[in-house]
Design an enzyme around this catalytic site. Structure first.
Site, PDB file in Angstrom:
ATOM      1  N   GLY A 169      -0.771  28.576  38.708  1.00 15.98           N
ATOM      2  CA  GLY A 169      -1.058  29.557  37.775  1.00 15.98           C
ATOM      3  C   GLY A 169      -2.118  30.008  38.653  1.00 15.98           C
ATOM      4  CG  ASP A 170      -5.611  28.170  38.719  1.00 21.39           C
ATOM      5  OD1 ASP A 170      -6.397  28.874  38.397  1.00 21.39           O
ATOM      6  OD2 ASP A 170      -5.640  27.371  37.739  1.00 21.39           O
ATOM      7  CB  SER A 171      -1.057  27.888  43.098  1.00 22.87           C
ATOM      8  OG  SER A 171      -1.960  26.743  43.377  1.00 22.87           O
TER       9      SER A 171
END
Length: 397
Positions: A169-171
């Site tokens: 999700g962050d990436s």
């Protein structure tokens, strides 16, 4: 190839920590941007202590923080906020991933910074975005993965959902942050004006969910977890081999399916008119997967892949880190590079993508020590040694 890099001359200020914002600036730094990473005094980015730590520093740090300069600075202090404002004066991009309202509380919000530099581009990454009823809720990538619809689909039917084994999700949010930055830079060439970019973790995940919503809206269909298969795309699954391993086969193209059936000794299925196209095959997935498994169970994984490679049928197996490091294709594509750590030890790290033919990206060594470039950056701002000493005494730097 040229010595210059495509983003050379671009000044980027990173006001985030951990994963999403810093991953975005990592990508920009790999292509020549001057990335100044602002870190809390004495503590630094928490990622410095995440996962495997050697010689007091996370091995992950040397991937996430490469090609950056580290500036220790107390953003809660007036002097620290003044340093940021001076840096913003000639910055191109600011990337931050604090909870919405945090920078405004410190006098460093969009209105204040864009007034200093109207050409500034500000990328704001948060769990739920800068607006909406959830804007003030804390949100990490794993929560965005759940809300965005990904977590529900991961795993097997009638079992608890599982997470992807990385911070996906962050990436994904970081990739959108870079895309947004480049779009805004391109638009600035026409207008001469900057703008801010609002990235929400859950929206970055949600954007990957393909036909999830149209299928529900038109048919009332809720896509369910399906293990290693992808329902509606046939055949595409993991199949057991004689040696206890699994091979992943993607035989869902019409002509590829025919070749696959020939390889496994089922020409009758290759010529079955019901199975000519994907929609028909998906109605008979158990028949097809059963025939493939009957064949793979008779052979080793290596034999299966060799046979499928010869027939031009896409196939592979789930790589571990050990598989990646010894694979000649990773090496030939320069996807594994060696860097030297401050201790003198060598460390393998991932290479750079995308691969530009004339102005490629660069790894640029290990991540910086905490505050390694503080004095250099303050010198560039014209802050004299006496003032820096006073800032040091007060804990501002």
């Amino acid at each position: 190839m040229e010595n210059t890099q495509v983003l050379e001359g671009l000044k980027v200020l990173e006001l985030g920590q951990l994963i999403a914002g810093p991953f975005a600036t990592k990508l920009l730094g790999e292509f020549g941007a001057d990335v100044i990473k602002v870190e809390p005094v004495s503590k630094g980015d928490p990622l410095r202590k995440w996962r495997k730590v050697q010689d007091g520093i996370s091995l992950w740090w040397h991937v996430q923080a490469r090609n950056k300069r580290s500036l220790e600075l107390d953003l809660k202090s007036e002097e620290g906020q003044e340093v940021i404002k001076r840096l913003v004066g000639d910055a191109d991009i600011v990337i931050e991933n604090f909870r919405p309202g945090t920078l405004e509380k410190w006098g460093l919000g969009w209105e204040e910074l864009s007034a200093i530099n109207p050409r500034l581009i500000m990328v704001r990454v948060s769990g739920y975005g800068q607006t909406g009823p959830y804007r003030d809720k804390p949100g990490f990538g794993v929560i965005g993965e759940a809300m965005g619809g990904l977590r529900y689909l991961c795993g097997f039917p009638n079992q608890p959902s599982v997470r992807v084994g990385i911070s996906i999700g962050d990436s994904l949010s970081a990739l959108y942050a870079v895309i947004g930055s480049l779009l805004a830079l391109h638009e600035r060439e026409r207008s001469g004006k900057g703008q801010y970019i609002d990235i929400a973790l859950y929206e970055a995940v949600f954007s990957m969910m393909e036909s999830l919503i149209p299928e529900y809206d038109a048919c009332g269909h809720i896509r369910e977890p399906s293990g290693s298969a992808l329902p509606g795309i046939t055949p595409s699954d993991a199949y057991p081999c004689k040696d206890g391993s699994y091979v992943i086969i993607a035989g869902n193209g019409d002509s590829i399916f025919k070749r696959l059936m020939q390889v496994i000794g089922r020409p009758d299925l290759a010529e079955d008119p019901r199975l000519e196209h994907n929609d028909g095959r998906s109605q008979h997935v158990e028949l097809i997967d059963g025939a493939i498994s009957d064949w793979t169970l008779q052979h080793s994984r290596d034999f299966v892949i060799a046979q499928l490679d010869e027939a031009k049928v896409p196939a592979g197996y789930p790589y571990t880190a050990a598989d990646i490091v010894k694979d000649p294709h990773f090496v030939s594509r320069e996807m594994l590079e060696d860097i030297t750590l401050p201790s003198g030890a060598r460390l393998k790290v991932p290479g750079v993508i995308p691969k530009l033919s004339r102005t490629p990206g660069r790894v640029g060594g290990a991540g910086p020590k905490l505050g390694e470039h503080t004095r250099q950056i303050l010198d560039e701002l014209g802050i004299d040694a006496e003032t820096q000493a006073k800032m040091k005494e007060k804990g501002v730097i």
